[in-house]
Design a protein around this motif. Structure first.
Motif, PDB file in Angstrom:
ATOM      1  N   ILE A 203       6.698 -34.868  54.859  1.00  0.00           N
ATOM      2  CA  ILE A 203       7.988 -34.665  53.763  1.00  0.00           C
ATOM      3  C   ILE A 203       7.295 -33.678  52.565  1.00  0.00           C
ATOM      4  CG2 ILE A 203       9.570 -34.995  53.488  1.00  0.00           C
ATOM      5  CD1 ILE A 203      10.920 -36.279  55.527  1.00  0.00           C
ATOM      6  N   GLU A 204       6.728 -35.234  52.537  1.00  0.00           N
ATOM      7  CA  GLU A 204       5.724 -34.476  50.799  1.00  0.00           C
ATOM      8  C   GLU A 204       4.681 -33.528  51.481  1.00  0.00           C
ATOM      9  OE1 GLU A 204       5.820 -36.323  48.322  1.00  0.00           O
ATOM     10  OE2 GLU A 204       7.196 -37.556  49.041  1.00  0.00           O
ATOM     11  N   ALA A 205       4.133 -33.273  51.664  1.00  0.00           N
ATOM     12  CA  ALA A 205       3.040 -31.959  52.394  1.00  0.00           C
ATOM     13  C   ALA A 205       3.693 -30.903  52.496  1.00  0.00           C
ATOM     14  CB  ALA A 205       2.264 -31.770  54.263  1.00  0.00           C
ATOM     15  N   ALA A 206       4.709 -30.738  53.082  1.00  0.00           N
ATOM     16  CA  ALA A 206       6.310 -29.492  53.047  1.00  0.00           C
ATOM     17  C   ALA A 206       7.004 -28.945  51.835  1.00  0.00           C
ATOM     18  CB  ALA A 206       6.796 -29.813  54.032  1.00  0.00           C
ATOM     19  N   LYS A 207       6.712 -29.928  51.029  1.00  0.00           N
ATOM     20  CA  LYS A 207       7.368 -30.100  49.645  1.00  0.00           C
ATOM     21  C   LYS A 207       6.112 -28.898  48.929  1.00  0.00           C
ATOM     22  CE  LYS A 207       9.301 -34.144  48.290  1.00  0.00           C
ATOM     23  NZ  LYS A 207       8.938 -35.489  47.372  1.00  0.00           N
ATOM     24  N   PRO A 208       7.319 -27.705  48.213  1.00  0.00           N
ATOM     25  CA  PRO A 208       8.590 -27.776  48.351  1.00  0.00           C
ATOM     26  C   PRO A 208       9.851 -26.816  49.320  1.00  0.00           C
ATOM     27  CG  PRO A 208       7.786 -25.548  46.880  1.00  0.00           C
ATOM     28  CD  PRO A 208       6.818 -25.889  47.566  1.00  0.00           C
ATOM     29  N   MET A 209       8.934 -26.582  50.425  1.00  0.00           N
ATOM     30  CA  MET A 209       9.786 -26.462  51.251  1.00  0.00           C
ATOM     31  C   MET A 209      10.898 -26.724  51.693  1.00  0.00           C
ATOM     32  SD  MET A 209       6.658 -24.262  53.802  1.00  0.00           S
ATOM     33  CE  MET A 209       5.763 -25.769  53.912  1.00  0.00           C
ATOM     34  N   ARG A 210      12.008 -26.625  52.443  1.00  0.00           N
ATOM     35  CA  ARG A 210      13.430 -27.173  53.042  1.00  0.00           C
ATOM     36  C   ARG A 210      12.336 -27.514  54.429  1.00  0.00           C
ATOM     37  NH1 ARG A 210      17.621 -23.126  52.880  1.00  0.00           N
ATOM     38  NH2 ARG A 210      15.866 -21.845  52.476  1.00  0.00           N
ATOM     39  N   VAL A 211      13.267 -28.860  55.155  1.00  0.00           N
ATOM     40  CA  VAL A 211      12.842 -29.054  56.963  1.00  0.00           C
ATOM     41  C   VAL A 211      13.731 -29.428  56.797  1.00  0.00           C
ATOM     42  CG1 VAL A 211      11.588 -31.204  57.661  1.00  0.00           C
ATOM     43  CG2 VAL A 211      11.008 -31.284  55.305  1.00  0.00           C
ATOM     44  N   VAL A 212      13.636 -29.530  58.572  1.00  0.00           N
ATOM     45  CA  VAL A 212      14.195 -29.258  59.038  1.00  0.00           C
ATOM     46  C   VAL A 212      14.017 -30.477  60.374  1.00  0.00           C
ATOM     47  CG1 VAL A 212      16.201 -28.295  61.072  1.00  0.00           C
ATOM     48  CG2 VAL A 212      15.576 -26.864  58.428  1.00  0.00           C
ATOM     49  N   TYR A 213      15.023 -31.142  60.940  1.00  0.00           N
ATOM     50  CA  TYR A 213      14.465 -32.392  62.003  1.00  0.00           C
ATOM     51  C   TYR A 213      15.139 -31.495  63.257  1.00  0.00           C
ATOM     52  CZ  TYR A 213      13.037 -36.583  64.047  1.00  0.00           C
ATOM     53  OH  TYR A 213      12.589 -37.495  64.554  1.00  0.00           O
TER      54      TYR A 213
END
Length: 211
Positions: free
Chosen positions: A112-122
Motif C-alpha cells: 500500500i505504501e509503495a502504491a501511493k498515491p495510486m488507489r488500491v483495490v483488494y
C-alpha cells in the motif's frame, strides 16, 4: 450500476470500451485467475483508457495458486507496482493472506505504501480469508485506504447464487464507504439481479457486457 470487466488483452479492451464499459481490470492469464500483465501491455492500456476516459485497474499477482507470498514474491509485486506507477497507472489490485487464513497486514502495508498515491483495490484473495476474520479485515483495509473489495463470497467452484447469502453478510459488515464489488460468475445476464439482491452499485466479471 458500474460495470468492471476483467480482460487480458488490448483488442478486448477496445471492444469493451466501444460497448460502454465503465472500468477495465487488466490481467495476464485470465485462465489462471489473472496475473500481473506485461509492462508494454500496461503502457498501451494506460493510453487507451486515458483517451477514452475509462478507469483502469491493473492486477498485481506474481503467480497462480494461493495468496500467501514469500519475500521474493512480495518484492516482485512491489517492483511491479512502482513500474506501473511510473507508466501512469492510477489504480492497482492485489491481496495477501497469511498461512492462518488472515489478512497479511505487514506485507499489505508494504505494498500500500509503495502504491501511493495510486488507489488500491483488494481482489478475490478476500475469499481466502477465513470467514471469522473477514469483518476485521474489512475494517483494517478501509482504515488503510483501500477503496474497494472484489469478492465472490466463497470458493469459485460455487455459483454466485450459492454465495449470495454470505455476500449479503460481507456487505453488511463493511464500512459504509468501502465498496463491495461482487464478481466470479457475474455476467451481463445476471448482474442486475445480483445488484438488486445485494444493494451494491458495482459488479465485476469477464462477461459483464456482451461483446
Amino acid at each position: 450500476m458500474k460495470r468492471e470487466i476483467a480482460l487480458g488483452d488490448i483488442p478486448t479492451m477496445k471492444s469493451a470500451i466501444a460497448s460502454g464499459i465503465n472500468r477495465v481490470e487488466l490481467n495476464a492469464h485470465l485462465e489462471l485467475g489473472g496475473l500481473t500483465p506485461a509492462w508494454h501491455i500496461v503502457a498501451q492500456a494506460v493510453d487507451i483508457a486515458r483517451a477514452a476516459k475509462v478507469e483502469l485497474v491493473v492486477m498485481i499477482r506474481p503467480r497462480a495458486g494461493n495468496f500467501n507470498y514469500n519475500y521474493a514474491e512480495i518484492e516482485n509485486m512491489r517492483q511491479s507496482i512502482l513500474l506501473f506507477k511510473s507508466l501512469g497507472v492510477k489504480m492497482v489490485t492485489f491481496g495477501i493472506v497469511d498461512v492462518k487464513g488472515r489478512l497479511d497486514k505487514h506485507n499489505m502495508i508494504k505494498l500500500i505504501e509503495a502504491a501511493k498515491p495510486m488507489r488500491v483495490v483488494y481482489h478475490m484473495a478476500f475469499d481466502a480469508i477465513d470467514n471469522a476474520y473477514q469483518g476485521q479485515a474489512l475494517q483494517w483495509l478501509y482504515q488503510y485506504g483501500v477503496i474497494r473489495i472484489l469478492t465472490h463470497g466463497g470458493q469459485l467452484d460455487k455459483k454466485i447464487d450459492e454465495t449470495i447469502d454470505h455476500l449479503q453478510e460481507i456487505v453488511a459488515m463493511a464500512p459504509d464507504k468501502l465498496i463491495i464489488m461482487p464478481g466470479g460468475g457475474v455476467t451481463y445476464q445476471n448482474a442486475a439481479n445480483v445488484v438488486e439482491k445485494l444493494g451494491v452499485k458495482e459488479v465485476h466479471g469477464s462477461k459483464i457486457i456482451a461483446l
